[in-house]
Design a protein around this motif. Structure first.
Motif, PDB file in Angstrom:
ATOM      1  N   GLU A  69     -10.079   3.170   1.818  1.00  0.00           N
ATOM      2  CA  GLU A  69     -10.880   3.954   2.755  1.00  0.00           C
ATOM      3  C   GLU A  69     -10.143   5.231   3.190  1.00  0.00           C
ATOM      4  O   GLU A  69      -8.917   5.224   3.333  1.00  0.00           O
ATOM      5  CB  GLU A  69     -11.212   3.113   3.993  1.00  0.00           C
ATOM      6  N   PRO A  70     -10.857   6.316   3.423  1.00  0.00           N
ATOM      7  CA  PRO A  70     -10.218   7.595   3.768  1.00  0.00           C
ATOM      8  C   PRO A  70      -9.280   7.509   4.972  1.00  0.00           C
ATOM      9  O   PRO A  70      -8.202   8.104   4.958  1.00  0.00           O
ATOM     10  CB  PRO A  70     -11.414   8.516   4.050  1.00  0.00           C
ATOM     11  N   HIS A  71      -9.679   6.793   6.030  1.00  0.00           N
ATOM     12  CA  HIS A  71      -8.796   6.729   7.203  1.00  0.00           C
ATOM     13  C   HIS A  71      -7.483   6.030   6.862  1.00  0.00           C
ATOM     14  O   HIS A  71      -6.405   6.490   7.273  1.00  0.00           O
ATOM     15  CB  HIS A  71      -9.456   5.990   8.369  1.00  0.00           C
ATOM     16  N   ASN A  72      -7.549   4.925   6.122  1.00  0.00           N
ATOM     17  CA  ASN A  72      -6.328   4.192   5.784  1.00  0.00           C
ATOM     18  C   ASN A  72      -5.455   4.993   4.822  1.00  0.00           C
ATOM     19  O   ASN A  72      -4.220   4.929   4.903  1.00  0.00           O
ATOM     20  CB  ASN A  72      -6.688   2.829   5.194  1.00  0.00           C
ATOM     21  N   LEU A  73      -6.070   5.751   3.937  1.00  0.00           N
ATOM     22  CA  LEU A  73      -5.309   6.631   3.056  1.00  0.00           C
ATOM     23  C   LEU A  73      -4.611   7.719   3.873  1.00  0.00           C
ATOM     24  O   LEU A  73      -3.446   8.060   3.615  1.00  0.00           O
ATOM     25  CB  LEU A  73      -6.232   7.262   2.013  1.00  0.00           C
ATOM     26  N   ASP A  86       4.252   6.353  22.882  1.00  0.00           N
ATOM     27  CA  ASP A  86       4.513   7.384  21.880  1.00  0.00           C
ATOM     28  C   ASP A  86       5.054   6.830  20.568  1.00  0.00           C
ATOM     29  O   ASP A  86       5.107   7.555  19.565  1.00  0.00           O
ATOM     30  CB  ASP A  86       5.506   8.419  22.430  1.00  0.00           C
ATOM     31  N   ASP A  87       5.485   5.565  20.557  1.00  0.00           N
ATOM     32  CA  ASP A  87       5.977   4.974  19.308  1.00  0.00           C
ATOM     33  C   ASP A  87       4.851   4.690  18.323  1.00  0.00           C
ATOM     34  O   ASP A  87       5.113   4.404  17.146  1.00  0.00           O
ATOM     35  CB  ASP A  87       6.750   3.678  19.587  1.00  0.00           C
ATOM     36  N   LEU A  88       3.610   4.732  18.791  1.00  0.00           N
ATOM     37  CA  LEU A  88       2.475   4.507  17.892  1.00  0.00           C
ATOM     38  C   LEU A  88       2.297   5.731  17.005  1.00  0.00           C
ATOM     39  O   LEU A  88       1.894   6.799  17.458  1.00  0.00           O
ATOM     40  CB  LEU A  88       1.200   4.233  18.684  1.00  0.00           C
ATOM     41  N   LEU A  89       2.591   5.571  15.728  1.00  0.00           N
ATOM     42  CA  LEU A  89       2.507   6.684  14.771  1.00  0.00           C
ATOM     43  C   LEU A  89       1.128   6.805  14.167  1.00  0.00           C
ATOM     44  O   LEU A  89       0.580   7.903  14.014  1.00  0.00           O
ATOM     45  CB  LEU A  89       3.549   6.483  13.665  1.00  0.00           C
ATOM     46  N   ALA A  90       0.544   5.670  13.783  1.00  0.00           N
ATOM     47  CA  ALA A  90      -0.727   5.683  13.067  1.00  0.00           C
ATOM     48  C   ALA A  90      -1.319   4.282  13.133  1.00  0.00           C
ATOM     49  O   ALA A  90      -0.676   3.340  13.617  1.00  0.00           O
ATOM     50  CB  ALA A  90      -0.528   6.115  11.614  1.00  0.00           C
ATOM     51  N   TYR A  91      -2.529   4.127  12.626  1.00  0.00           N
ATOM     52  CA  TYR A  91      -3.138   2.801  12.628  1.00  0.00           C
ATOM     53  C   TYR A  91      -4.038   2.646  11.415  1.00  0.00           C
ATOM     54  O   TYR A  91      -4.507   3.627  10.831  1.00  0.00           O
ATOM     55  CB  TYR A  91      -3.915   2.541  13.922  1.00  0.00           C
ATOM     56  N   CYS A  92      -4.243   1.389  11.040  1.00  0.00           N
ATOM     57  CA  CYS A  92      -5.122   1.053   9.922  1.00  0.00           C
ATOM     58  C   CYS A  92      -6.332   0.281  10.436  1.00  0.00           C
ATOM     59  O   CYS A  92      -6.209  -0.595  11.299  1.00  0.00           O
ATOM     60  CB  CYS A  92      -4.384   0.197   8.889  1.00  0.00           C
ATOM     61  N   GLU A  93      -7.470   0.614   9.885  1.00  0.00           N
ATOM     62  CA  GLU A  93      -8.687  -0.115  10.188  1.00  0.00           C
ATOM     63  C   GLU A  93      -8.863  -1.248   9.176  1.00  0.00           C
ATOM     64  O   GLU A  93      -8.171  -1.297   8.158  1.00  0.00           O
ATOM     65  CB  GLU A  93      -9.884   0.838  10.129  1.00  0.00           C
ATOM     66  N   TRP A 133     -11.584  -2.758   0.892  1.00  0.00           N
ATOM     67  CA  TRP A 133     -10.930  -2.574  -0.405  1.00  0.00           C
ATOM     68  C   TRP A 133      -9.743  -3.520  -0.552  1.00  0.00           C
ATOM     69  O   TRP A 133      -9.576  -4.157  -1.599  1.00  0.00           O
ATOM     70  CB  TRP A 133     -10.468  -1.128  -0.538  1.00  0.00           C
ATOM     71  N   VAL A 134      -8.930  -3.635   0.496  1.00  0.00           N
ATOM     72  CA  VAL A 134      -7.794  -4.565   0.459  1.00  0.00           C
ATOM     73  C   VAL A 134      -8.287  -5.997   0.328  1.00  0.00           C
ATOM     74  O   VAL A 134      -7.745  -6.791  -0.466  1.00  0.00           O
ATOM     75  CB  VAL A 134      -6.920  -4.402   1.717  1.00  0.00           C
ATOM     76  N   ARG A 135      -9.298  -6.366   1.099  1.00  0.00           N
ATOM     77  CA  ARG A 135      -9.815  -7.731   1.022  1.00  0.00           C
ATOM     78  C   ARG A 135     -10.335  -8.047  -0.372  1.00  0.00           C
ATOM     79  O   ARG A 135     -10.105  -9.147  -0.903  1.00  0.00           O
ATOM     80  CB  ARG A 135     -10.921  -7.926   2.062  1.00  0.00           C
ATOM     81  N   LEU A 181       0.829  -1.207   0.000  1.00  0.00           N
ATOM     82  CA  LEU A 181       0.000   0.000   0.000  1.00  0.00           C
ATOM     83  C   LEU A 181       0.861   1.255   0.000  1.00  0.00           C
ATOM     84  O   LEU A 181       0.568   2.222  -0.721  1.00  0.00           O
ATOM     85  CB  LEU A 181      -0.919   0.002   1.226  1.00  0.00           C
ATOM     86  N   PHE A 182       1.926   1.254   0.799  1.00  0.00           N
ATOM     87  CA  PHE A 182       2.769   2.437   0.885  1.00  0.00           C
ATOM     88  C   PHE A 182       3.535   2.656  -0.415  1.00  0.00           C
ATOM     89  O   PHE A 182       3.645   3.790  -0.908  1.00  0.00           O
ATOM     90  CB  PHE A 182       3.736   2.303   2.060  1.00  0.00           C
ATOM     91  N   ALA A 183       4.061   1.576  -0.998  1.00  0.00           N
ATOM     92  CA  ALA A 183       4.781   1.706  -2.268  1.00  0.00           C
ATOM     93  C   ALA A 183       3.849   2.209  -3.365  1.00  0.00           C
ATOM     94  O   ALA A 183       4.227   3.074  -4.180  1.00  0.00           O
ATOM     95  CB  ALA A 183       5.399   0.369  -2.656  1.00  0.00           C
ATOM     96  N   ARG A 184       2.625   1.694  -3.410  1.00  0.00           N
ATOM     97  CA  ARG A 184       1.650   2.149  -4.406  1.00  0.00           C
ATOM     98  C   ARG A 184       1.286   3.617  -4.171  1.00  0.00           C
ATOM     99  O   ARG A 184       1.135   4.393  -5.125  1.00  0.00           O
ATOM    100  CB  ARG A 184       0.383   1.292  -4.343  1.00  0.00           C
TER     101      ARG A 184
END
Length: 319
Positions: free
Chosen positions: A252-256, A227-234, A238-240, A19-22
């Protein structure tokens, strides 16, 4: 900038790597993805279809030729036989530019969708009992040791699962390490292992929570990661759908938004070529003393060129 995605097996690090590379490629940024996992699934995660094949040869299949190319006219390296995975570049070595017109990129890169991809190669039957997967990862370590990546250029590596990534100096070759953690006790136990190793060598580490289904999951991660938690994915429908071969719609907007957070964190890092080269030399000398000197029958400490300066300041003749 170079980034490694690590974590427990099944945490979703390959999916996040893809996802990040794309995301980077879609923005127009120069990017190379590398599958450095013992389970080679990054091509499929990037969108390689069941009826398609990844035709570029694995880096590990032509390790000797890669060594010959990279050592160039470095007088400190007599032959490929005395060049090991940690051998640092010196004056006379060939350095690489991201996606440059060189023998390594021309032969080993194949685009999957929008993303140029290189793979290390799978662990097969011929390796059983005679080799470990780190012998294949040596090609990735040499590649990163000889790469001069510039501002706005990215290398995304899907690494082996668990703390096994610390079994070589490869973990020091990145500007940032993203640890993908599920909101479970096992997920955060791998984080603790990484955190302790990373702190010893001053490696920047950030955690991406994955498979977060609600506030309880998020609170669990915050409690154990801090504090090491930067972000999270729900959870991503779409991935499934893509994994089931029926791509449609958009992420999804949050994952983007999470992907944007990862890029911002990576872009905020300052490239430190002096430390990069210092760590390369340190781990090369460690490996030389531990096994590589005896294995090659050579004094590998002599391969270190004290007059070499890595990065954009390196002599243009080595590019």
């Amino acid at each position: 900038m170079r980034v490694a995605f690590v974590g427990k097996g099944g945490s979703g690090k390959t999916t996040l790597s893809a996802l990040f590379a794309r995301h980077l490629a879609h923005s127009g940024a120069p990017v190379v993805a590398i599958d450095g996992d013992i389970n080679q699934h990054l091509a499929e995660a990037l969108g390689l279809g069941d009826d398609e094949s990844f035709a570029a040869p694995p880096l590990s299949s032509r390790l000797g030729e890669i060594k010959d190319y990279l050592r160039g006219e470095n007088p400190r390296i007599a032959s490929r036989d005395v060049m090991v995975k940690t051998t640092p570049p010196g004056r006379g070595s060939r350095l690489l530019r991201l996606l440059g017109d060189d023998a390594v990129h021309r032969l080993h890169v194949q685009s999957v969708g929008e993303v140029p991809l290189m793979v290390t190669g799978a662990f097969d039957e011929s390796d059983l009992g005679v080799a470990c997967y780190h012998s294949k990862l040596g090609a990735v370590e040499l590649y990163l040791n000889h790469l001069v990546d510039g501002p706005g250029e990215y290398v995304v590596v899907d690494m082996t699962a668990g703390a096994d990534a610390f079994a070589s100096g490869l973990f020091t070759r990145f500007d940032m390490t993203f640890l993908v953690a599920e909101p479970t006790r096992k997920g955060v136990s791998v984080y603790r292992q990484y955190r302790d190793h990373a702190q010893e060598f001053d490696i920047p580490l950030a955690v991406i929570g994955n498979k977060v289904t609600g506030e309880d999951d998020l609170l669990f991660l915050k409690e154990h990661v801090g504090d090491d938690l930067l972000a999270y994915c729900e959870h991503s429908s779409w991935v499934r759908a893509r994994e089931q071969g029926r791509p449609h719609g958009e992420l999804e907007p949050h994952n983007l938004h999470t992907l944007r957070q990862l890029r911002a964190a990576l872009d905020a890092r300052t490239k430190d070529w002096e430390t990069f080269q210092k760590q390369a030399v340190e781990f090369h000398l460690r490996n030389a003393a531990a096994w590589a000197g005896q294995a090659t029958g050579a004094d590998l400490a002599k391969q270190v060129d004290p007059g070499f300066r890595h990065g954009p300041a390196a002599p243009e003749s080595t590019m």
